[in-house]
Write a protein that holds these residues in place. Structure first.
Motif, PDB file in Angstrom:
ATOM      1  N   SER A  83       0.926   8.560  -9.797  1.00  0.00           N
ATOM      2  CA  SER A  83       1.394   9.404 -10.892  1.00  0.00           C
ATOM      3  C   SER A  83       2.019   8.511 -11.955  1.00  0.00           C
ATOM      4  N   GLY A  84       2.231   9.099 -13.134  1.00  0.00           N
ATOM      5  CA  GLY A  84       2.911   8.359 -14.194  1.00  0.00           C
ATOM      6  C   GLY A  84       2.014   7.842 -15.290  1.00  0.00           C
ATOM      7  N   GLY A  85       0.704   8.009 -15.129  1.00  0.00           N
ATOM      8  CA  GLY A  85      -0.197   7.569 -16.180  1.00  0.00           C
ATOM      9  C   GLY A  85      -0.112   8.475 -17.393  1.00  0.00           C
ATOM     10  N   GLN A 133      -6.477   7.987  -5.571  1.00  0.00           N
ATOM     11  CA  GLN A 133      -7.517   8.496  -6.454  1.00  0.00           C
ATOM     12  C   GLN A 133      -7.413   7.924  -7.861  1.00  0.00           C
ATOM     13  N   GLY A 134      -6.277   7.342  -8.182  1.00  0.00           N
ATOM     14  CA  GLY A 134      -6.122   6.709  -9.480  1.00  0.00           C
ATOM     15  C   GLY A 134      -5.415   7.578 -10.502  1.00  0.00           C
ATOM     16  N   THR A 135      -4.833   6.922 -11.484  1.00  0.00           N
ATOM     17  CA  THR A 135      -4.191   7.609 -12.604  1.00  0.00           C
ATOM     18  C   THR A 135      -4.616   6.914 -13.888  1.00  0.00           C
ATOM     19  N   CYS A 173       3.417   5.426  -6.739  1.00  0.00           N
ATOM     20  CA  CYS A 173       2.441   5.679  -5.680  1.00  0.00           C
ATOM     21  C   CYS A 173       3.195   6.197  -4.468  1.00  0.00           C
ATOM     22  N   ALA A 174       3.019   7.473  -4.187  1.00  0.00           N
ATOM     23  CA  ALA A 174       3.658   8.089  -3.028  1.00  0.00           C
ATOM     24  C   ALA A 174       2.678   8.061  -1.863  1.00  0.00           C
ATOM     25  N   VAL A 175       3.133   7.527  -0.749  1.00  0.00           N
ATOM     26  CA  VAL A 175       2.256   7.308   0.400  1.00  0.00           C
ATOM     27  C   VAL A 175       2.670   8.202   1.554  1.00  0.00           C
ATOM     28  N   CYS A 230      -3.597   2.611  -6.640  1.00  0.00           N
ATOM     29  CA  CYS A 230      -2.687   2.076  -5.650  1.00  0.00           C
ATOM     30  C   CYS A 230      -3.469   1.856  -4.353  1.00  0.00           C
ATOM     31  N   ALA A 231      -3.122   0.812  -3.614  1.00  0.00           N
ATOM     32  CA  ALA A 231      -3.841   0.512  -2.390  1.00  0.00           C
ATOM     33  C   ALA A 231      -2.901  -0.086  -1.346  1.00  0.00           C
ATOM     34  N   ALA A 232      -3.269   0.113  -0.081  1.00  0.00           N
ATOM     35  CA  ALA A 232      -2.478  -0.404   1.036  1.00  0.00           C
ATOM     36  C   ALA A 232      -3.362  -1.233   1.955  1.00  0.00           C
ATOM     37  N   ALA A 233      -2.824  -2.359   2.399  1.00  0.00           N
ATOM     38  CA  ALA A 233      -3.570  -3.267   3.268  1.00  0.00           C
ATOM     39  C   ALA A 233      -2.790  -3.540   4.542  1.00  0.00           C
ATOM     40  N   ILE A 234      -3.407  -3.322   5.689  1.00  0.00           N
ATOM     41  CA  ILE A 234      -2.754  -3.620   6.959  1.00  0.00           C
ATOM     42  C   ILE A 234      -3.177  -4.981   7.487  1.00  0.00           C
ATOM     43  N   ASP A 235      -4.283  -5.485   6.980  1.00  0.00           N
ATOM     44  CA  ASP A 235      -4.820  -6.735   7.505  1.00  0.00           C
ATOM     45  C   ASP A 235      -4.386  -7.920   6.656  1.00  0.00           C
ATOM     46  N   ASP A 236      -4.539  -9.110   7.222  1.00  0.00           N
ATOM     47  CA  ASP A 236      -4.361 -10.329   6.451  1.00  0.00           C
ATOM     48  C   ASP A 236      -5.567 -10.500   5.543  1.00  0.00           C
ATOM     49  N   GLY A 237      -5.423 -11.344   4.589  1.00  0.00           N
ATOM     50  CA  GLY A 237      -6.505 -11.579   3.649  1.00  0.00           C
ATOM     51  C   GLY A 237      -5.938 -11.815   2.271  1.00  0.00           C
ATOM     52  N   ASP A 238      -6.809 -12.045   1.345  1.00  0.00           N
ATOM     53  CA  ASP A 238      -6.387 -12.311  -0.017  1.00  0.00           C
ATOM     54  C   ASP A 238      -5.792 -11.050  -0.635  1.00  0.00           C
TER      55      ASP A 238
END
Length: 124
Positions: free
Chosen positions: A7-9, A116-118, A22-24, A96-104
């Protein structure tokens, strides 16, 4: 069910500011790295900002140049992106995105969950 809701866009003039949130739900973000990406029409999704689980280490796209700040509130399961000195070229859908794994942390493929994006539109 995991949900990330941005939200906020909105529409802002060049030089203005916006604060994206980003509310999760469905996961506890204290075990996830969090990121913001954006995608403009006809372009690939690109990394904007990312933050490690503790909030200590933050990363930004080269184009940010000190204008944006990512923050996280693990207690509230909330991630924010404060954007200042906005430019017309910042116009895009912000995800907004969430990552549980290692990586770049800057890579789209690292992230497991997406919102879904704003829409952010910056007028000249």
């Amino acid at each position: 069910q995991v949900q990330l809701v941005e939200s906020g866009g909105g529409l802002v003039q060049a030089g203005g500011s916006l604060r994206l949130s980003c509310a999760v739900s469905g996961i506890t973000i204290n075990r996830h790295r969090m990121g913001w990406f954006r995608q403009a029409p006809g372009k690939e999704r690109e990394f904007v900002a990312g933050v490690e689980w503790s909030g200590t280490f933050k990363y930004y796209g080269d184009f940010v140049k000190g204008r944006f700040t990512i923050s996280r509130d693990n207690a509230e399961n909330l991630v924010t992106l404060q954007m200042r000195s906005l430019k017309p070229e910042d116009t895009a859908i912000y995800y907004c995105a969430a990552a549980i794994d290692d990586g770049d942390i800057k890579s789209v493929s690292t992230y497991n969950y997406w919102g879904q994006g704003t829409q952010v539109t910056v007028s000249s």
